[in-house]
Design an enzyme around this catalytic site. Sequence first.
Site, PDB file in Angstrom:
ATOM      1  CB  CYS A  82       0.249   3.014   8.910  1.00 57.26           C
ATOM      2  SG  CYS A  82      -0.531   4.437   9.703  1.00 57.26           S
ATOM      3  CD  GLU A 120       2.126   0.599  -1.063  1.00 56.90           C
ATOM      4  OE1 GLU A 120       1.265  -0.267  -1.317  1.00 56.90           O
ATOM      5  OE2 GLU A 120       3.089   0.393  -0.293  1.00 56.90           O
ATOM      6  NE  ARG A 171      -0.532  -4.909  -4.091  1.00 54.79           N
ATOM      7  CZ  ARG A 171      -0.534  -5.961  -3.285  1.00 54.79           C
ATOM      8  NH1 ARG A 171      -1.401  -6.928  -3.482  1.00 54.79           N
ATOM      9  NH2 ARG A 171       0.327  -6.054  -2.285  1.00 54.79           N
ATOM     10  NE  ARG A 173      -1.621  -2.375  -0.969  1.00 55.91           N
ATOM     11  CZ  ARG A 173      -2.502  -3.368  -0.949  1.00 55.91           C
ATOM     12  NH1 ARG A 173      -3.780  -3.112  -1.186  1.00 55.91           N
ATOM     13  NH2 ARG A 173      -2.118  -4.599  -0.687  1.00 55.91           N
TER      14      ARG A 173
END
Length: 476
Positions: A82, A120, A171, A173
């Site tokens: 991103c 994601e 984790r 996300r």
Amino acid sequence: MRSSSPAFTFIDLFAGIGGFHAAMKALGGECVYAVEIDKQAARVYEANWGHPALGDITEDADDDLGVMNVPPHDVLCAGFPCQPFSKSGAQRGMDETRGTLFFNIASIIKAHRPSVVMLENVRNLIGPRHEHEYAVIIETLRELGYHVSDVPTVFSPHLLPPELGGAPQVRERVFITATYAPDQVAKDVEFGGPPPAATMADKFGDFDPKRDWHIEDLLDDTHNVPGCDLTEAEAHWISAWDEFVQIMRPLMGGRRLPGFPIWADAWLDFPEMAGINWGEASITIPSTVSMPSIDPALPAWKQSHLRKNYDLFERHFPDIIAWAHEWKVYSDIFPPSRRKLEWQAQDSKSLWDTVMHMRPSGLRAKKPNYLPALVAITQTSIIGSRERRISPRETARLQGLPDTFIFPDQPDSATYRQMGNGVNVGAVWHVFRSHVIRDRDLLQGTGRGCALLESVETSPDRPFELLMSHVPAERR
């Protein structure tokens, strides 16, 4: 793995080694295009999945030049980087994404209008510094005709029990899932769209991650894994701080160690410490110590940590000084970053019972129920019970990959990096299934969407049941 004709087709952008591919393939999908710019990751991808991946999305997909080499597909998957978007063009939607990799994704979506889009990214995508980027992504998807929530799906595999494909790894996300439904867009803009496909607050029966996970569930039962040994210095640092734990516990009435960071260098602020020759075979421990003053100009958090370290030392300085001398804490054996202990292991009895990380902020110890997120640029977790680092194969299990998954002709450092950059298969499986089932009414109204829905609804509860039959393409 499923065979015969695929229930749906998918493309895999920024594919890495194929975490998305593993979940989609197990669900009955067939990959028709994959792209990954890293040569080592693309090599692993092709060796396992039999599909070429090496390439550059900016050369294959551009709204101005056309979408080349990307065939029609039902599902678009992308674990995309991103980049910041310009804030000068608010409300410009897709136009504002020009010059970013998301623009290339949007160009593919515009050309092919897949039934479902699944993106994601790291948790920070929805942090305060990236609110604008997230808003532009949602606006762009709606501009392209997609039913998508204002609220991101944030999920971690440690929340899922093993029977649903979970893994003992925290984790978190961000997943952005969207279904092509142009008729829904106006309503979504007004009301914020559907609820997210999954959340960090989701519960699965009486499963409690803090109680029911243990990292031992996926470790090899051996201390000797080539390349994972601790160095002599690392073993010394851990043994020294372990003895500190053993000394302090009875001094504190059997209570757990304090949760604040323990800074051995802070104790050197006591004037009596300057008179100790730490290189001598024996030293004289002072009978009293004088509390140092704290600079009021320091940040409040640092003042607090110093005050707590000073109080700890004042109460127990004879034992702490003797410990520091015995283990040569104030010598070149201990670099400054190893003179710090972050005890987050609650009531664990020993450092060797914990999971540890050598961090710039110190030696961090946690309970061995689950690991923090694998990352590509930091120290690998140390498993105290094995007296070694976690192995490349064990990291692959943390990401939901079967033991038949191969990493041909590459160093372990590359495997660690790929696992740190990868997506957890169980988390993808769960979020994707939840999204498809949530949008059942929208998907069953279309031919390809109906086939996708049927495949998802008839799939097992976890991908591992199908991934167990994985045979790397290179070995078929």
